[in-house]
Design a protein around this motif. Structure first.
Motif, PDB file in Angstrom:
ATOM      1  N   TYR A  66      31.859  34.235 -10.712  1.00 11.14           N
ATOM      2  CA  TYR A  66      31.451  35.422 -11.473  1.00 11.14           C
ATOM      3  C   TYR A  66      30.623  36.397 -10.635  1.00 11.14           C
ATOM      4  N   VAL A  67      30.111  35.939  -9.510  1.00  6.48           N
ATOM      5  CA  VAL A  67      29.160  36.724  -8.710  1.00  6.48           C
ATOM      6  C   VAL A  67      29.886  37.363  -7.530  1.00  6.48           C
ATOM      7  N   ASP A  68      29.762  38.690  -7.449  1.00  6.02           N
ATOM      8  CA  ASP A  68      30.412  39.419  -6.360  1.00  6.02           C
ATOM      9  C   ASP A  68      29.507  39.597  -5.148  1.00  6.02           C
ATOM     10  N   GLU A  69      28.203  39.674  -5.385  1.00  4.09           N
ATOM     11  CA  GLU A  69      27.258  39.883  -4.281  1.00  4.09           C
ATOM     12  C   GLU A  69      25.877  39.410  -4.695  1.00  4.09           C
ATOM     13  N   CYS A  70      25.142  38.868  -3.732  1.00  5.14           N
ATOM     14  CA  CYS A  70      23.759  38.429  -3.950  1.00  5.14           C
ATOM     15  C   CYS A  70      22.842  39.104  -2.941  1.00  5.14           C
ATOM     16  N   PHE A  71      21.580  39.157  -3.293  1.00  2.00           N
ATOM     17  CA  PHE A  71      20.540  39.606  -2.374  1.00  2.00           C
ATOM     18  C   PHE A  71      19.249  38.914  -2.778  1.00  2.00           C
ATOM     19  N   PHE A  72      18.282  38.924  -1.888  1.00  2.00           N
ATOM     20  CA  PHE A  72      16.974  38.351  -2.209  1.00  2.00           C
ATOM     21  C   PHE A  72      16.105  39.403  -2.874  1.00  2.00           C
ATOM     22  N   GLU A  73      15.580  39.072  -4.049  1.00  2.00           N
ATOM     23  CA  GLU A  73      14.599  39.929  -4.719  1.00  2.00           C
ATOM     24  C   GLU A  73      13.227  39.526  -4.197  1.00  2.00           C
ATOM     25  N   GLU A  74      12.567  40.463  -3.547  1.00  2.00           N
ATOM     26  CA  GLU A  74      11.278  40.163  -2.938  1.00  2.00           C
ATOM     27  C   GLU A  74      10.091  40.584  -3.791  1.00  2.00           C
ATOM     28  N   ARG A  75      10.281  41.650  -4.616  1.00  2.00           N
ATOM     29  CA  ARG A  75       9.182  42.156  -5.438  1.00  2.00           C
ATOM     30  C   ARG A  75       9.707  42.613  -6.796  1.00  2.00           C
ATOM     31  N   LEU A  76       9.022  42.206  -7.853  1.00  2.00           N
ATOM     32  CA  LEU A  76       9.415  42.620  -9.198  1.00  2.00           C
ATOM     33  C   LEU A  76       9.406  44.136  -9.332  1.00  2.00           C
ATOM     34  N   GLU A  77       8.464  44.769  -8.669  1.00  2.00           N
ATOM     35  CA  GLU A  77       8.286  46.217  -8.768  1.00  2.00           C
ATOM     36  C   GLU A  77       9.432  47.009  -8.137  1.00  2.00           C
ATOM     37  N   ASP A  78      10.323  46.342  -7.405  1.00  2.00           N
ATOM     38  CA  ASP A  78      11.410  47.030  -6.712  1.00  2.00           C
ATOM     39  C   ASP A  78      12.730  47.016  -7.475  1.00  2.00           C
ATOM     40  N   LYS A  79      12.708  46.624  -8.748  1.00  2.00           N
ATOM     41  CA  LYS A  79      13.964  46.565  -9.510  1.00  2.00           C
ATOM     42  C   LYS A  79      14.673  47.920  -9.522  1.00  2.00           C
ATOM     43  N   GLY A  80      13.936  48.998  -9.683  1.00  2.00           N
ATOM     44  CA  GLY A  80      14.546  50.336  -9.671  1.00  2.00           C
ATOM     45  C   GLY A  80      15.230  50.619  -8.347  1.00  2.00           C
ATOM     46  N   LEU A  81      14.605  50.207  -7.254  1.00  2.00           N
ATOM     47  CA  LEU A  81      15.187  50.373  -5.923  1.00  2.00           C
ATOM     48  C   LEU A  81      16.502  49.589  -5.809  1.00  2.00           C
ATOM     49  N   TYR A  82      16.490  48.337  -6.296  1.00  2.00           N
ATOM     50  CA  TYR A  82      17.699  47.514  -6.230  1.00  2.00           C
ATOM     51  C   TYR A  82      18.812  48.105  -7.103  1.00  2.00           C
TER      52      TYR A  82
END
Length: 130
Positions: A66-82
């Motif tokens: 089901y997953v096409d791509e993954c990345f590491f989430e380093e900071r909760l505050e960066d969700k908008g950036l992701y």
């Protein structure tokens, strides 16, 4: 038109609840991108070290059909950036987070999906510990 769906999680002690939410999230779009919490972020969120390392959790999640791509989430505050980086049109989270991510509606649609009843990583760890 294609829609990129994004979601985030620790995905420690991977269980059927994780699988179901990723399956449902993928069904809402043409592509699913998943942010896997780093070990440091996971500790900040849960106040305990994850059972599996970030690399192991990343490998498990990225191997799912089901997953096409993954990345590491380093900071909760960066969700908008992701969300912007991956051009996501939809943010999906479990309904245990209901309302907590509504501020990202300026970037994309936000949907909270029901959690799988009677299953959680914390409950599994507690059961194992006896």
């Amino acid at each position: 038109m294609s829609k990129v769906v994004i979601t985030f999680g620790t995905f420690d002690v991977f269980h059927v609840g994780h699988l179901r939410i990723l399956e449902k999230a993928r069904a809402l779009g043409s592509r699913l991108v998943v942010g896997v919490s780093t070990d440091e972020l996971s500790f900040k969120k849960k106040r305990r070290a994850p059972v599996y390392s970030q690399d192991e959790r990343y490998e498990i999640v990225s191997a799912l059909k089901y997953v096409d791509e993954c990345f590491f989430e380093e900071r909760l505050e960066d969700k908008g950036l992701y969300i912007s980086r991956y051009k996501a049109g939809l943010l999906v989270m479990g309904n245990d987070w209901q309302g907590k991510f509504d501020n990202y509606r300026e970037f994309c649609e936000v949907v909270y999906l029901p959690r799988t009843e009677s299953i959680s990583t914390t409950a599994i760890i507690e059961k194992i510990q006896g």
